[in-house]
Design an enzyme around this catalytic site. Structure first.
Site, mmCIF file in Angstrom:
data_model
loop_
_atom_site.group_PDB
_atom_site.id
_atom_site.type_symbol
_atom_site.label_atom_id
_atom_site.label_comp_id
_atom_site.label_asym_id
_atom_site.label_seq_id
_atom_site.Cartn_x
_atom_site.Cartn_y
_atom_site.Cartn_z
ATOM 1 N N THR A 1 4.781 -33.615 41.999
ATOM 2 C CA THR A 1 5.193 -34.021 40.052
ATOM 3 C C THR A 1 5.887 -32.910 39.378
ATOM 4 O O THR A 1 6.742 -33.026 38.861
ATOM 5 C CB THR A 1 3.600 -34.235 39.457
ATOM 6 O OG1 THR A 1 3.281 -32.676 39.822
ATOM 7 C CG2 THR A 1 3.002 -35.113 40.136
ATOM 8 N N CYS B 1 -1.236 -26.928 37.271
ATOM 9 C CA CYS B 1 -2.148 -26.636 37.191
ATOM 10 C C CYS B 1 -3.300 -26.175 37.026
ATOM 11 O O CYS B 1 -3.590 -24.678 38.075
ATOM 12 C CB CYS B 1 -3.222 -28.110 37.589
ATOM 13 S SG CYS B 1 -2.431 -30.003 37.320
ATOM 14 N N CYS C 1 -8.361 -29.431 36.597
ATOM 15 C CA CYS C 1 -7.470 -30.049 36.106
ATOM 16 C C CYS C 1 -8.115 -31.864 36.063
ATOM 17 O O CYS C 1 -8.864 -31.631 36.876
ATOM 18 C CB CYS C 1 -5.827 -30.017 36.667
ATOM 19 S SG CYS C 1 -5.360 -31.951 35.578
ATOM 20 N N ARG D 1 -5.867 -37.245 38.758
ATOM 21 C CA ARG D 1 -6.313 -37.417 40.139
ATOM 22 C C ARG D 1 -5.266 -36.539 41.177
ATOM 23 O O ARG D 1 -4.420 -35.934 40.327
ATOM 24 C CB ARG D 1 -5.467 -39.171 39.986
ATOM 25 C CG ARG D 1 -5.592 -39.537 41.628
ATOM 26 C CD ARG D 1 -4.381 -40.750 41.649
ATOM 27 N NE ARG D 1 -4.729 -41.042 42.533
ATOM 28 C CZ ARG D 1 -4.614 -42.576 43.256
ATOM 29 N NH1 ARG D 1 -3.851 -43.246 42.636
ATOM 30 N NH2 ARG D 1 -4.441 -42.821 44.666
ATOM 31 N N ARG E 1 6.537 -26.744 35.750
ATOM 32 C CA ARG E 1 6.160 -26.453 34.865
ATOM 33 C C ARG E 1 4.725 -26.927 34.100
ATOM 34 O O ARG E 1 3.305 -27.958 35.513
ATOM 35 C CB ARG E 1 7.106 -27.928 33.910
ATOM 36 C CG ARG E 1 6.369 -29.195 34.577
ATOM 37 C CD ARG E 1 7.515 -30.655 33.933
ATOM 38 N NE ARG E 1 6.917 -31.495 34.257
ATOM 39 C CZ ARG E 1 7.646 -32.570 34.659
ATOM 40 N NH1 ARG E 1 8.517 -31.808 36.475
ATOM 41 N NH2 ARG E 1 7.155 -33.781 35.471
ATOM 42 N N CYS F 1 0.549 -28.250 33.054
ATOM 43 C CA CYS F 1 0.253 -30.135 33.248
ATOM 44 C C CYS F 1 -0.186 -30.119 31.816
ATOM 45 O O CYS F 1 -0.331 -29.635 31.405
ATOM 46 C CB CYS F 1 -0.825 -29.782 34.352
ATOM 47 S SG CYS F 1 -1.432 -31.268 34.129
ATOM 48 N N CYS G 1 -4.600 -30.648 31.901
ATOM 49 C CA CYS G 1 -5.428 -29.048 31.510
ATOM 50 C C CYS G 1 -4.988 -27.817 30.847
ATOM 51 O O CYS G 1 -5.393 -27.268 30.681
ATOM 52 C CB CYS G 1 -5.247 -28.795 33.144
ATOM 53 S SG CYS G 1 -4.120 -28.468 34.288
#
Length: 347
Positions: free
Chosen positions: A33, A37, A41, A44, A66, A68, A71
């Site tokens: 992705t 995080c 977090c 999923r 980058r 999240c 969270c």
């Protein structure tokens, strides 16, 4: 501590359990992705093979991830100025920041310098510059053209990119050999970005990317290779990257990557003595001089220590002053202190 992390498997278990004990101590970067995080977090959970773990927000940002939006890893635990600028950097990682840009956001540049050095060991402008250069270096390492690397690094002109790249690597990108005998690449670590240069069989250089002496060291390497220096990753760089990751995470202090540090016979003798210092221990310059049978050569030992161009693996950070002071370190005294602190676990 910044990099005294357990194994990735342990951290992945903590991620699955959303263990609050690791909040603010470790972060997970998800390759599928492109985000990083908190371990708590609520999103999923990613597959294990897509996860890498970092000991600092800076390491996640420098690796190109980058924050999240579930969270908000940049929120909390940082002062408003630091959080604001980190968020701005993530929103536009290719931007060429100046102190005027920082002031335009309502922050005092000198206060920001102190805040970022205290939290990350580097200034905000250095972090922004390394991210741009890292993106450009990655593009070139993958065979991209200079203009593509310039665009990836976020520079407004090719000449601006060449000047910045020359400052860090000692050469302009257009002059680098495509199939050089030596290949340079970046390694992201918990202590910041490092530049590694290797042949197909040996590691020739490993330095922190913000070390002032790096451009001169790379120029000398390029001259030694008769201009045959390119960008790319050869097996010794993969090997030392894995060893560095294990070392900084507290999983092992061994370095088996073959080295070619060059240097004079005296320098190589000093560097061999440095590698004989057990992890978690320190020596003074005079003790090193005595160990190599040259008790009167303390100053020469100090010069050889400073000329080492394979940081951490040849552990010049383990040499301190006779009075116990840290003395100088090319990668910065904050890194020397953290390395010495981390190695206590290996005693």
């Amino acid at each position: 501590m910044l990099f005294a992390l357990p194994s990735d498997d342990t951290l992945y278990d903590a991620l699955l359990a959303r263990d609050p004990a690791w909040d603010g101590r470790a972060w997970v970067a998800v390759g599928s992705t492109g985000v990083f995080c908190r371990l708590t977090c609520p999103a999923r959970k990613p597959r294990r093979e897509n996860c890498t773990f970092h000991a600092s927000i800076a390491a996640c940002l420098e690796a190109g991830f980058r924050p999240c939006k579930r969270c908000h890893p940049l929120a909390g635990g940082t002062d408003p100025a630091t959080a604001d600028l980190l968020a701005a950097l993530e929103a536009d990682p290719g931007r060429r920041w100046t102190e005027a840009c920082v002031a335009a956001r309502g922050w005092d540049p000198s206060t920001i310098r102190r805040a970022f050095r205290r939290q990350f060991g580097m200034t905000f402008l250095t972090m922004a510059r390394l991210r741009r250069l890292g993106r450009g270096a990655a593009e070139l390492a993958e065979g991209g053209a200079v203009i593509a690397a310039q665009q990836a690094a976020g520079f407004e002109s090719a000449s601006g990119f060449r000047c910045a790249f020359a400052r860090y690597l000692g050469v302009a990108p257009g002059t680098l050999a495509r199939d050089g005998l030596l290949q340079a690449d970046w390694i992201e670590t918990a202590l910041g970005a490092m530049v590694a240069v290797a042949s197909r069989t040996h590691l020739h250089l490993l330095e922190f990317a913000d070390r002032p002496a790096l451009p001169n060291e790379l120029r000398r390497l390029r001259a030694e290779a008769k201009g045959s220096l390119g960008l790319g990753r050869l097996p010794p760089v993969d090997a030392v990257a894995a060893e560095l990751d294990a070392f900084l995470a507290g999983r092992g202090a061994g370095f088996a990557t073959p080295l070619e540090p060059a240097g004079t016979p005296f320098q190589r003798q000093v560097w061999a003595a440095l590698r004989a210092i057990p992890p978690g221990h320190t020596r003074s310059y005079s003790e090193i001089a005595a160990a190599i049978g040259r008790p009167a050569a303390t100053r020469a030992v100090a010069r050889a220590n400073g000329a080492n161009r394979i940081a951490v693996v040849i552990p010049c950070h383990r040499v301190i002053g006779a009075d116990g002071s840290l003395t100088g370190y090319g990668g910065g005294l904050w890194r020397k202190r953290r390395l010495i602190e981390a190695e206590r676990a290996y005693r």
